[in-house]
Design a protein around this motif. Structure first.
Motif, PDB file in Angstrom:
ATOM      1  N   THR A  78       0.840  -1.201   0.000  1.00 30.66           N
ATOM      2  CA  THR A  78       0.000   0.000   0.000  1.00 30.66           C
ATOM      3  C   THR A  78       0.873   1.248   0.000  1.00 30.66           C
ATOM      4  O   THR A  78       0.633   2.201  -0.756  1.00 30.66           O
ATOM      5  N   ILE A  79       1.879   1.252   0.845  1.00 28.15           N
ATOM      6  CA  ILE A  79       2.786   2.399   0.921  1.00 28.15           C
ATOM      7  C   ILE A  79       3.538   2.580  -0.394  1.00 28.15           C
ATOM      8  O   ILE A  79       3.734   3.704  -0.865  1.00 28.15           O
ATOM      9  N   ARG A  80       3.920   1.474  -1.000  1.00 25.89           N
ATOM     10  CA  ARG A  80       4.695   1.547  -2.241  1.00 25.89           C
ATOM     11  C   ARG A  80       3.914   2.178  -3.377  1.00 25.89           C
ATOM     12  O   ARG A  80       4.469   2.979  -4.150  1.00 25.89           O
ATOM     13  N   TRP A  81       2.620   1.846  -3.481  1.00 29.30           N
ATOM     14  CA  TRP A  81       1.882   2.234  -4.678  1.00 29.30           C
ATOM     15  C   TRP A  81       0.879   3.356  -4.464  1.00 29.30           C
ATOM     16  O   TRP A  81       0.310   3.865  -5.437  1.00 29.30           O
ATOM     17  N   THR A  82       0.605   3.751  -3.239  1.00 29.87           N
ATOM     18  CA  THR A  82      -0.365   4.819  -2.998  1.00 29.87           C
ATOM     19  C   THR A  82       0.320   5.979  -2.284  1.00 29.87           C
ATOM     20  O   THR A  82       1.487   5.906  -1.921  1.00 29.87           O
ATOM     21  N   SER A  83      -0.460   7.024  -2.035  1.00 29.90           N
ATOM     22  CA  SER A  83       0.081   8.220  -1.396  1.00 29.90           C
ATOM     23  C   SER A  83      -0.347   8.338   0.064  1.00 29.90           C
ATOM     24  O   SER A  83      -0.354   9.434   0.630  1.00 29.90           O
ATOM     25  N   VAL A  84      -0.684   7.206   0.700  1.00 32.85           N
ATOM     26  CA  VAL A  84      -1.078   7.269   2.113  1.00 32.85           C
ATOM     27  C   VAL A  84       0.105   7.761   2.951  1.00 32.85           C
ATOM     28  O   VAL A  84       1.267   7.562   2.587  1.00 32.85           O
ATOM     29  N   PRO A  85      -0.180   8.453   4.067  1.00 34.22           N
ATOM     30  CA  PRO A  85       0.920   8.903   4.925  1.00 34.22           C
ATOM     31  C   PRO A  85       1.774   7.726   5.403  1.00 34.22           C
ATOM     32  O   PRO A  85       1.275   6.623   5.607  1.00 34.22           O
ATOM     33  N   ASP A  86       3.044   7.983   5.572  1.00 34.76           N
ATOM     34  CA  ASP A  86       3.972   6.965   6.064  1.00 34.76           C
ATOM     35  C   ASP A  86       4.895   7.606   7.088  1.00 34.76           C
ATOM     36  O   ASP A  86       5.681   8.491   6.732  1.00 34.76           O
ATOM     37  N   PRO A  87       4.809   7.247   8.349  1.00 38.40           N
ATOM     38  CA  PRO A  87       3.987   6.173   8.931  1.00 38.40           C
ATOM     39  C   PRO A  87       2.510   6.554   9.008  1.00 38.40           C
ATOM     40  O   PRO A  87       2.173   7.744   9.050  1.00 38.40           O
ATOM     41  N   TYR A  88       1.652   5.534   9.040  1.00 36.93           N
ATOM     42  CA  TYR A  88       0.214   5.742   9.072  1.00 36.93           C
ATOM     43  C   TYR A  88      -0.294   5.482  10.481  1.00 36.93           C
ATOM     44  O   TYR A  88      -0.071   4.411  11.043  1.00 36.93           O
ATOM     45  N   GLU A  89      -0.976   6.486  11.056  1.00 33.86           N
ATOM     46  CA  GLU A  89      -1.441   6.398  12.431  1.00 33.86           C
ATOM     47  C   GLU A  89      -2.969   6.357  12.486  1.00 33.86           C
ATOM     48  O   GLU A  89      -3.656   6.628  11.504  1.00 33.86           O
ATOM     49  N   ARG A  90      -3.468   6.041  13.672  1.00 39.16           N
ATOM     50  CA  ARG A  90      -4.920   6.007  13.870  1.00 39.16           C
ATOM     51  C   ARG A  90      -5.545   7.357  13.521  1.00 39.16           C
ATOM     52  O   ARG A  90      -6.627   7.425  12.934  1.00 39.16           O
ATOM     53  N   ALA A  91      -4.842   8.438  13.855  1.00 38.33           N
ATOM     54  CA  ALA A  91      -5.376   9.771  13.547  1.00 38.33           C
ATOM     55  C   ALA A  91      -5.547   9.965  12.045  1.00 38.33           C
ATOM     56  O   ALA A  91      -6.444  10.696  11.605  1.00 38.33           O
ATOM     57  N   ASP A  92      -4.696   9.338  11.244  1.00 33.24           N
ATOM     58  CA  ASP A  92      -4.834   9.437   9.790  1.00 33.24           C
ATOM     59  C   ASP A  92      -6.116   8.756   9.322  1.00 33.24           C
ATOM     60  O   ASP A  92      -6.811   9.252   8.424  1.00 33.24           O
ATOM     61  N   ALA A  93      -6.425   7.608   9.924  1.00 33.70           N
ATOM     62  CA  ALA A  93      -7.658   6.909   9.564  1.00 33.70           C
ATOM     63  C   ALA A  93      -8.881   7.715   9.984  1.00 33.70           C
ATOM     64  O   ALA A  93      -9.879   7.783   9.256  1.00 33.70           O
ATOM     65  N   GLU A  94      -8.819   8.352  11.145  1.00 31.03           N
ATOM     66  CA  GLU A  94      -9.934   9.181  11.589  1.00 31.03           C
ATOM     67  C   GLU A  94     -10.123  10.375  10.658  1.00 31.03           C
ATOM     68  O   GLU A  94     -11.249  10.775  10.354  1.00 31.03           O
ATOM     69  N   SER A  95      -9.003  10.935  10.204  1.00 32.07           N
ATOM     70  CA  SER A  95      -9.077  12.033   9.246  1.00 32.07           C
ATOM     71  C   SER A  95      -9.677  11.559   7.925  1.00 32.07           C
ATOM     72  O   SER A  95     -10.450  12.290   7.278  1.00 32.07           O
ATOM     73  N   TYR A  96      -9.334  10.350   7.519  1.00 31.67           N
ATOM     74  CA  TYR A  96      -9.877   9.779   6.282  1.00 31.67           C
ATOM     75  C   TYR A  96     -11.384   9.610   6.404  1.00 31.67           C
ATOM     76  O   TYR A  96     -12.140   9.910   5.460  1.00 31.67           O
ATOM     77  N   LEU A  97     -11.853   9.153   7.565  1.00 31.06           N
ATOM     78  CA  LEU A  97     -13.290   9.029   7.782  1.00 31.06           C
ATOM     79  C   LEU A  97     -13.968  10.388   7.644  1.00 31.06           C
ATOM     80  O   LEU A  97     -15.014  10.511   6.999  1.00 31.06           O
ATOM     81  N   GLY A  98     -13.356  11.418   8.231  1.00 26.97           N
ATOM     82  CA  GLY A  98     -13.909  12.764   8.092  1.00 26.97           C
ATOM     83  C   GLY A  98     -13.923  13.232   6.649  1.00 26.97           C
ATOM     84  O   GLY A  98     -14.873  13.891   6.206  1.00 26.97           O
ATOM     85  N   TYR A  99     -12.871  12.882   5.923  1.00 27.34           N
ATOM     86  CA  TYR A  99     -12.801  13.248   4.500  1.00 27.34           C
ATOM     87  C   TYR A  99     -13.948  12.615   3.720  1.00 27.34           C
ATOM     88  O   TYR A  99     -14.597  13.281   2.892  1.00 27.34           O
ATOM     89  N   THR A 100     -14.226  11.347   3.958  1.00 26.68           N
ATOM     90  CA  THR A 100     -15.294  10.682   3.201  1.00 26.68           C
ATOM     91  C   THR A 100     -16.637  11.340   3.457  1.00 26.68           C
ATOM     92  O   THR A 100     -17.460  11.467   2.546  1.00 26.68           O
ATOM     93  N   ARG A 101     -16.857  11.780   4.686  1.00 29.26           N
ATOM     94  CA  ARG A 101     -18.137  12.404   5.021  1.00 29.26           C
ATOM     95  C   ARG A 101     -18.233  13.821   4.457  1.00 29.26           C
ATOM     96  O   ARG A 101     -19.284  14.226   3.956  1.00 29.26           O
ATOM     97  N   SER A 102     -17.140  14.565   4.539  1.00 31.54           N
ATOM     98  CA  SER A 102     -17.182  15.958   4.073  1.00 31.54           C
ATOM     99  C   SER A 102     -17.267  16.037   2.556  1.00 31.54           C
ATOM    100  O   SER A 102     -17.956  16.913   2.012  1.00 31.54           O
TER     101      SER A 102
END
Length: 387
Positions: free
Chosen positions: A242-266
């Motif tokens: 996932t890290i190799r082929w996408t632009s997800v933050p590295d390292p990926y933390e729980r806060a990043d996932a929570e931000s992603y959830l907010g992004y999907t809703r907004s």
């Protein structure tokens, strides 16, 4: 501003008049509506005394001080109360006003707020000699946005709301209307019923749907992201592939996932993106997929996806991509959906091709990935490809 003299306006089948004490019962009944309570700042719960105070004290005071011009919107023939529309504020120095409106639940679907907003705007420009009207609404209030567009407003951007609704979002849309821009009574305009803007307002004005798909023996559902998915998303985004082929933050933390959830809703609320969790037949997370609408071309979108490492190679994403593409064409009215992947990401390319995408070529230096420009494969699926 000095006192604004109360007036009555008759236009396009409506009578707009100052509020009366006898309107209190109908106002109280209308403001029990969940949509009015969700998208406006009326008190919750809305009690009879709130309605009495509004029609007997607040509305007359606005006229008397010149701070506003609130109208009861009534059927011109029967006198039945249909809604509310008026200037919620007036800036005497700028000669500018802000419009606000709601439609009673028993009167919806007949263009009441559109006709009322046009009538109020025409009166504000002609009689009050205002030079501009503005409109504001919380991002996600697509019904209000559609009314504003049909009333001639140009929606120009976003801003943080000064007085957000309880439990609502903090970001709003803002638009403006100038003299000479108000459509004539009965004029449909460019965002009339059945237009792309109207269709998408109906889609994004409601909750995200749940889509079902079957690919071979693979059954998946596409549903909104939930809190229970976040731990698996974190694990997926920490996977080396996932890290190799996408632009997800590295390292990926729980806060990043929570931000992603907010992004999907907004982005759903804003009508700019439809991001779904891909879940298996037991409703367990197996990936995510995101259909992002182009800000420049209303008929164009691009798609991105990633899979839980434990679920790769089982056809989940192919089934999901096929279902999401069909939904994008039929429901959102898209003409072209594009797919991109870094050259070498054969797993993503295989998913796209199995879903019917045609790889059209390589864009040299097409994307920035981990601070470097990289070559990308580019493919697309057209609406006609599914027929």
């Amino acid at each position: 501003m000095a006192r604004v003299e109360p007036v009555e306006i008759t236009e396009d089948g409506l009578l707009l008049r100052p509020w009366r004490p006898t309107d209190a019962e109908a106002v109280h009944r209308a403001c029990q509506d969940p949509d009015i309570q969700r998208w406006t700042t009326v008190p919750r719960p809305y009690l009879p005394e709130h309605a009495h105070r509004f029609v007997s004290e607040v509305a007359p005071a606005d006229w008397a001080t010149g701070d506003g011009a609130p109208f009861a919107v009534c059927d011109a023939a029967s006198g039945e109360l249909l809604g509310s529309c008026g200037l919620v504020s007036i800036d005497a120095g700028l000669r500018s006003g802000e419009i606000g409106y709601w439609t009673a639940p028993w009167a919806r679907g007949a263009g009441v707020s559109v006709r009322a907003a046009r009538a109020v705007a025409r009166w504000a420009f002609d009689s009050l000699k205002l030079r501009r009207l503005i409109w504001q609404a919380e991002v996600g209030n697509h019904a209000s946005r559609l009314v504003a567009l049909r009333a001639g407003f140009r929606v120009e951007g976003r801003l943080r709301l000064a007085d957000p609704a309880p439990d609502g979002g903090a970001e709003g849309w803002i638009g403006s209307l100038l003299p000479g821009e108000v459509p004539a009574p009965g004029e449909t305009g460019p965002v009339g019923p059945g237009t792309l803007e109207a269709r998408r307002a109906a889609v994004f004005g409601g909750p995200p749907p749940v889509l079902f798909a079957t690919g071979g023996t693979t059954e998946v559902r596409l549903r909104p992201m939930e809190e229970r998915d976040l731990d698996t998303i974190v694990a997926t985004c920490r996977d080396p592939e996932t890290i190799r082929w996408t632009s997800v933050p590295d390292p990926y933390e729980r806060a990043d996932a929570e931000s992603y959830l907010g992004y999907t809703r907004s982005t759903w609320a804003g009508g700019t993106s439809a991001c779904f969790v891909v879940a298996d037949a037991d409703d367990r997370y197996v990936g995510t997929i995101d259909l992002r609408l182009s800000p420049a071309d209303p008929l164009l979108a691009d798609v991105g996806f990633m899979a839980d490492p434990r679920a790769r190679g089982r056809g989940h994403l192919t089934a999901a991509l096929t279902a999401l593409s069909a939904w994008g064409f039929t429901t959102l009215g898209l003409a072209r959906i594009e797919w991109r992947a870094n050259v070498g990401n054969t797993a993503s390319r295989r998913v796209a091709e199995k879903a019917g995408f045609t790889v059209e070529g390589t864009a040299r230096g097409g994307l920035t990935h981990r601070n470097e420009r990289v070559d990308v494969w580019v493919g697309a699926l057209l609406a006609g490809d599914l027929t």
